[in-house]
Design a protein around this motif. Sequence first.
Motif, short mmCIF file in Angstrom:
data_model
loop_
_atom_site.label_atom_id
_atom_site.label_comp_id
_atom_site.label_asym_id
_atom_site.label_seq_id
_atom_site.Cartn_x
_atom_site.Cartn_y
_atom_site.Cartn_z
N ILE A 1 28.61 21.39 20.00
CA ILE A 1 27.80 22.58 20.26
C ILE A 1 28.16 23.66 19.25
N THR A 2 27.15 24.36 18.76
CA THR A 2 27.41 25.43 17.81
C THR A 2 27.87 26.67 18.56
N PRO A 3 28.79 27.42 18.01
CA PRO A 3 29.29 28.61 18.70
C PRO A 3 28.17 29.61 18.99
N GLY A 4 28.31 30.28 20.08
CA GLY A 4 27.32 31.28 20.47
C GLY A 4 27.44 31.56 21.95
N ASP B 1 25.51 26.60 29.06
CA ASP B 1 24.08 26.33 29.16
C ASP B 1 23.65 25.32 28.09
N GLN B 2 24.21 25.44 26.89
CA GLN B 2 23.89 24.50 25.82
C GLN B 2 24.35 23.09 26.18
N VAL B 3 25.55 22.99 26.74
CA VAL B 3 26.08 21.69 27.15
C VAL B 3 25.22 21.11 28.27
N ALA B 4 24.91 21.92 29.26
CA ALA B 4 24.08 21.46 30.38
C ALA B 4 22.71 21.02 29.88
N ASP B 5 22.12 21.78 28.98
CA ASP B 5 20.79 21.42 28.44
C ASP B 5 20.84 20.09 27.71
N ALA B 6 21.91 19.84 26.95
CA ALA B 6 22.05 18.57 26.24
C ALA B 6 22.17 17.41 27.22
N MET B 7 22.90 17.63 28.30
CA MET B 7 23.07 16.57 29.30
C MET B 7 21.78 16.35 30.09
N VAL B 8 21.06 17.42 30.40
CA VAL B 8 19.77 17.29 31.08
C VAL B 8 18.81 16.48 30.21
N LEU C 1 24.45 21.38 36.54
CA LEU C 1 23.71 20.15 36.82
C LEU C 1 23.71 19.83 38.31
N LYS C 2 24.83 20.12 38.98
CA LYS C 2 24.90 19.92 40.43
C LYS C 2 23.91 20.83 41.13
N SER C 3 23.84 22.09 40.70
CA SER C 3 22.94 23.05 41.35
C SER C 3 21.47 22.68 41.12
N LEU C 4 21.20 21.98 40.02
CA LEU C 4 19.84 21.52 39.74
C LEU C 4 19.52 20.22 40.49
N GLY C 5 20.54 19.65 41.13
CA GLY C 5 20.34 18.41 41.88
C GLY C 5 20.27 17.18 41.01
#
Length: 78
Positions: free
Chosen positions: A8-11, A16-23, A61-65
């Motif tokens: 992930i690029t710093p920022g 959220d970036q990690v979660a988005d990649a996993m989603v 990810l848990k909260s998104l089910g």
Amino acid sequence: MSAQFKPITPGAYLSDQVADAMVAEIRAGRLAVGAKLPTEAALVGQFQVSRTVVREAISRLKSLGLVDSRQGSGVYVK
């Protein structure tokens, strides 16, 4: 499980970036229902972020089910 994540690029909002990649991996079918996610340590190494960031991403990810954690076993895709 052979998903390889890019660092992930710093920022802001690294979790959220990690979660988005996993989603994206889950929705693309590369992480199938019932598949076990890599360990926190493996995700830390693959994303090159802190353990806290990985934990926050998994919590999202848990909260998104999308995933379910089983104590002593790991985190699995729902």
